[in-house]
Design a protein around this motif. Structure first.
Motif, short mmCIF file in Angstrom:
data_model
loop_
_atom_site.label_atom_id
_atom_site.label_comp_id
_atom_site.label_asym_id
_atom_site.label_seq_id
_atom_site.Cartn_x
_atom_site.Cartn_y
_atom_site.Cartn_z
N VAL A 19 0.87 -1.18 0.00
CA VAL A 19 0.00 0.00 0.00
C VAL A 19 0.90 1.22 0.00
O VAL A 19 1.67 1.43 0.94
CB VAL A 19 -0.93 0.01 1.23
CG1 VAL A 19 -1.83 1.24 1.20
CG2 VAL A 19 -1.77 -1.25 1.27
N LEU A 20 0.83 2.02 -1.05
CA LEU A 20 1.77 3.13 -1.23
C LEU A 20 1.32 4.41 -0.53
O LEU A 20 2.08 5.03 0.20
CB LEU A 20 1.98 3.39 -2.72
CG LEU A 20 2.54 2.18 -3.51
CD1 LEU A 20 2.58 2.49 -5.00
CD2 LEU A 20 3.91 1.80 -3.00
N THR A 30 -12.79 5.46 0.36
CA THR A 30 -11.42 5.96 0.45
C THR A 30 -10.60 5.20 -0.58
O THR A 30 -10.73 3.99 -0.69
CB THR A 30 -10.84 5.74 1.85
OG1 THR A 30 -11.65 6.42 2.82
CG2 THR A 30 -9.42 6.29 1.94
N VAL A 31 -9.79 5.92 -1.35
CA VAL A 31 -9.03 5.31 -2.44
C VAL A 31 -7.54 5.35 -2.12
O VAL A 31 -7.01 6.40 -1.71
CB VAL A 31 -9.30 6.02 -3.77
CG1 VAL A 31 -8.52 5.37 -4.90
CG2 VAL A 31 -10.80 6.01 -4.08
N TYR A 32 -6.87 4.21 -2.31
CA TYR A 32 -5.44 4.09 -2.06
C TYR A 32 -4.70 3.71 -3.35
O TYR A 32 -5.26 3.02 -4.22
CB TYR A 32 -5.16 3.02 -1.01
CG TYR A 32 -5.76 3.31 0.35
CD1 TYR A 32 -5.05 4.01 1.32
CD2 TYR A 32 -7.06 2.89 0.66
CE1 TYR A 32 -5.60 4.28 2.56
CE2 TYR A 32 -7.62 3.15 1.90
CZ TYR A 32 -6.89 3.86 2.84
OH TYR A 32 -7.45 4.12 4.07
N ARG A 33 -3.46 4.13 -3.42
CA ARG A 33 -2.58 3.69 -4.51
C ARG A 33 -1.81 2.48 -4.00
O ARG A 33 -1.18 2.55 -2.94
CB ARG A 33 -1.62 4.81 -4.92
CG ARG A 33 -0.86 4.55 -6.22
CD ARG A 33 -0.22 5.83 -6.72
NE ARG A 33 0.81 6.30 -5.81
CZ ARG A 33 2.13 6.10 -5.98
NH1 ARG A 33 2.56 5.44 -7.04
NH2 ARG A 33 2.98 6.56 -5.11
N VAL A 34 -1.87 1.37 -4.74
CA VAL A 34 -1.28 0.12 -4.27
C VAL A 34 -0.43 -0.51 -5.38
O VAL A 34 -0.61 -0.22 -6.56
CB VAL A 34 -2.35 -0.89 -3.82
CG1 VAL A 34 -3.18 -0.31 -2.69
CG2 VAL A 34 -3.26 -1.28 -4.99
N ARG A 35 0.49 -1.38 -4.95
CA ARG A 35 1.30 -2.12 -5.92
C ARG A 35 0.85 -3.57 -5.94
O ARG A 35 0.74 -4.22 -4.90
CB ARG A 35 2.79 -2.05 -5.56
CG ARG A 35 3.71 -2.80 -6.54
CD ARG A 35 5.17 -2.60 -6.20
NE ARG A 35 5.50 -3.15 -4.90
CZ ARG A 35 5.75 -4.45 -4.66
NH1 ARG A 35 5.70 -5.33 -5.65
NH2 ARG A 35 6.06 -4.85 -3.45
N CYS A 36 0.55 -4.07 -7.14
CA CYS A 36 0.16 -5.46 -7.33
C CYS A 36 1.18 -6.07 -8.29
O CYS A 36 1.07 -5.89 -9.52
CB CYS A 36 -1.25 -5.56 -7.90
SG CYS A 36 -2.52 -4.76 -6.89
N GLY A 37 2.18 -6.76 -7.76
CA GLY A 37 3.26 -7.25 -8.61
C GLY A 37 4.03 -6.08 -9.18
O GLY A 37 4.50 -5.22 -8.44
N ASP A 38 4.12 -6.02 -10.50
CA ASP A 38 4.83 -4.91 -11.16
C ASP A 38 3.89 -3.75 -11.52
O ASP A 38 4.34 -2.73 -12.04
CB ASP A 38 5.50 -5.41 -12.45
CG ASP A 38 6.60 -6.43 -12.17
OD1 ASP A 38 7.23 -6.33 -11.10
OD2 ASP A 38 6.82 -7.33 -13.02
N ASP A 39 2.61 -3.91 -11.25
CA ASP A 39 1.63 -2.89 -11.64
C ASP A 39 1.23 -2.01 -10.45
O ASP A 39 1.08 -2.49 -9.32
CB ASP A 39 0.36 -3.56 -12.19
CG ASP A 39 0.65 -4.37 -13.45
OD1 ASP A 39 1.48 -3.92 -14.26
OD2 ASP A 39 0.06 -5.46 -13.60
N ILE A 40 1.04 -0.73 -10.74
CA ILE A 40 0.50 0.20 -9.75
C ILE A 40 -0.98 0.39 -10.06
O ILE A 40 -1.35 0.78 -11.16
CB ILE A 40 1.22 1.57 -9.80
CG1 ILE A 40 2.72 1.38 -9.60
CG2 ILE A 40 0.64 2.50 -8.74
CD1 ILE A 40 3.09 0.74 -8.27
N ARG A 41 -1.81 0.06 -9.10
CA ARG A 41 -3.26 0.15 -9.27
C ARG A 41 -3.86 0.97 -8.14
O ARG A 41 -3.14 1.48 -7.28
CB ARG A 41 -3.88 -1.26 -9.30
CG ARG A 41 -3.38 -2.10 -10.47
CD ARG A 41 -3.87 -3.53 -10.40
NE ARG A 41 -3.42 -4.31 -11.56
CZ ARG A 41 -3.52 -5.62 -11.68
NH1 ARG A 41 -4.08 -6.33 -10.70
NH2 ARG A 41 -3.09 -6.24 -12.77
N CYS A 42 -5.17 1.09 -8.13
CA CYS A 42 -5.82 1.75 -7.01
C CYS A 42 -6.81 0.80 -6.36
O CYS A 42 -7.38 -0.08 -7.01
CB CYS A 42 -6.48 3.06 -7.42
SG CYS A 42 -7.83 2.93 -8.58
#
Length: 284
Positions: A19-20, A30-42
């Motif tokens: 969780v970035l 509430t929206v978070y910027r997260v890392r899923c493997g090599d991808d940055i998602r929300c």
């Protein structure tokens, strides 16, 4: 950052690796910027019903089709099970709308699934890789406003062809990346054919978007795209490739007082929500 409680199960299950940061907190989620493997998602974490400030939710859920008759009966009775099913239906509505609209060539974030009230989806970014700005933060020349407004009218038309009215569309629910506008925030999506408020909400959506772009291209304020597309929709003549003109001749023979009053009330509520959003943003 410390992992929020609602995201912890997704981290433990390997759906999220990190969780970035928090992107925003609104009336629904509430929206978070997260890392899923090599991808940055929300990751969009929906707030519980008791903590949501979204007004008149019943107006939005009217006419929604449930997959289970047992679920529908439970929701009607207001039982504990029914409330949990109603909450699940509210959250899944956005996922279903995103998949449906993508099929109709409406630009929306790509969903990756909804898990225990958390929607994982594509993070819309700008050319530098930062989170794309909302439409309300964009200033543009007249020519760009006309072009983007026309595209948004096509998106709203295609949504209607898919049987969906956004219901809360405004400059705060549109992101802008290098390729143009992207429609977001759809948990309140309305069933166009089964909801008695659909027409008033569609007209409000179109008016909100048109009013924003008209700041840069004043002639847009004279258009009647909402009335035009609804009339075509009611007549069964609206398709994904219909060429809209923005012109519509009002029927002066009889006034639909109920619809007019509904539009006035909807516009008032939209303005109250907008002011609340601005206040909340200023306090962060």
């Amino acid at each position: 950052m410390k992992i929020p409680k609602r995201l912890l199960p997704l981290v433990e299950e390997g759906l999220i690796d990190e969780v970035l940061n928090q992107l925003m907190s609104g009336k629904e989620a509430t929206v978070y910027r997260v890392r899923c493997g090599d991808d940055i998602r929300c990751a969009k974490v929906y707030k519980e019903a008791s903590k949501r400030s979204f007004k008149k939710a019943v107006q939005y859920t009217e006419g929604r089709k449930g997959r289970s008759s047992r679920r529908a009966r439970a929701i009607e009775k207001g039982s504990k099970y029914g409330k949990s099913q109603q909450e699940e239906a509210w959250q899944n509505a956005e996922v279903e709308a995103l998949y449906t609209l993508a099929e109709h060539n409406v630009r929306v974030p790509q969903p990756y699934g909804c898990f225990d009230g958390v929607l994982l989806m594509e993070l819309i970014t700008d050319e530098q890789g930062d989170v794309a700005p909302r439409l309300n933060d964009i200033v543009m020349p007249k020519e760009q406003a006309i072009e983007d407004h026309a595209l948004m009218m096509i998106y709203i038309m295609r949504m209607l062809c898919a049987g969906i009215v956004h219901g809360d569309l405004s400059e705060f629910n549109v992101l802008v990346d290098a390729y143009g506008p992207v429609v977001i925030d759809l948990p309140q999506a309305v069933d166009a054919s089964a909801n008695n408020n659909a027409k008033a909400m569609l007209l409000r959506d179109v008016n909100n978007i048109t009013t924003y772009y008209a700041q840069f291209a004043p002639n847009l304020a004279l258009t009647k795209f909402g009335e035009e597309m609804w009339a075509l929709y009611e007549a069964g003549e609206l398709t994904d490739i219909t060429k809209l003109t923005g012109q519509f001749k009002e029927d002066t023979h009889s006034a639909d007082v109920e619809t007019v009053l509904a539009e006035i009330q909807a516009a008032f509520e939209q303005e109250q929500d907008r002011l609340a959003y601005l206040k909340e943003a200023a306090e962060q």
